[in-house]
Enzyme design. Sequence first.
Site, PDB file in Angstrom:
ATOM      1  CG  ASP A 134      99.342 -39.112  17.890  1.00 55.78           C
ATOM      2  OD1 ASP A 134      98.923 -38.870  16.741  1.00 55.78           O
ATOM      3  OD2 ASP A 134     100.519 -39.431  18.128  1.00 55.78           O
ATOM      4  CE1 TYR A 239     103.469 -41.391  12.972  1.00 55.74           C
ATOM      5  CE2 TYR A 239     105.271 -40.776  14.444  1.00 55.74           C
ATOM      6  CZ  TYR A 239     104.027 -40.513  13.897  1.00 55.74           C
ATOM      7  OH  TYR A 239     103.340 -39.376  14.269  1.00 55.74           O
ATOM      8  CG  HIS A 295      95.737 -35.329  15.464  1.00 60.24           C
ATOM      9  ND1 HIS A 295      95.166 -36.576  15.645  1.00 60.24           N
ATOM     10  CD2 HIS A 295      96.994 -35.404  15.992  1.00 60.24           C
ATOM     11  CE1 HIS A 295      96.044 -37.375  16.228  1.00 60.24           C
ATOM     12  NE2 HIS A 295      97.154 -36.690  16.454  1.00 60.24           N
TER      13      HIS A 295
END
Length: 317
Positions: A134, A239, A295
Amino acid sequence: MRRFATATLIVAAIAWSVVSMTEAMAGNLAPGAPDTIIDGKSDVDGVNYHYLLAQGGPQTVVLLHGWGTTSYMWRYVMPELVARGYTVLAPDLRGLGDTAKPAAGYEKAAIAQDIRKLVSNLGLGPAVSLVGHDMGGMVVYAYAAQHPREVKTLAILDVPLPGIEPWDEWVQGPRTWHFRFHALRDVPEMLIAGRELEYLKWFHNVEGVNSRAFDNEADEIYGRSYAQPGALRAGFEYYRAFPEDAVANRAFAESKLEMPVLAMSGIGGLGSVYGGHIRHVANNVRAVVIDGAGHWIPEEQPVAVTIALTDFLPPAK
């Protein structure tokens, strides 16, 4: 052999849930493996980094987690790598876990410099193997691109790299809705604060295939971590830094990586397209798709991840 490995990992998981990380890591390694783990902190240019470190041999492997988790995500994989003779470093990333939470510095190229300095502070470099999931995958790519001679092997787990084809397509799709939501200024903090546990439980389930990987204790550990003052903001800054990351990655990709690169994805994550994505930035890519995982592959299928890593990493000794 697979049954024995699975049993070993289950024992490790139980121990982690009963005693401290340090005691569990020491108590569940194979015979002959180091019996201690350092649970420490180190100042990196004014940011206090928390890390777990187990000395297992001359080859160092650095494990980086992503958003929604902490270094705790490596609770199954880390003991197995140490048992196989590797020295393993698993820090909490800037702003997450028990690492300090500064207001700025969440561009992945900058965090890569943090990790490099941490490696140096601990006397583990200069050349290491990097594994990142990630956000940690974005960081290890930036590390390898900036310091290719200091990276023996690179493993990137189930994360698109900002700015690298087909990034623009992926970030507009429904699967990456959270990229857009988490990048909004102030709004996700306002909506999630006080509900960190509930949000993460839902998020782990929706992004996973093997939802049993997240028991109540694991979710509670992550929930408490992200409920710390500043943790939500710090996590969402990862982000919000994507536009800067995209510019940096496009520049990095002008010179493809030459070290061996493992592109690992979950069948319910990025799947079979992931290898092609990573080949835009590296010449020597091995693609592995893990069945039974979405994920969160190191937690959903730790045995398969451990096998894939040990088949790929340089020999431990």
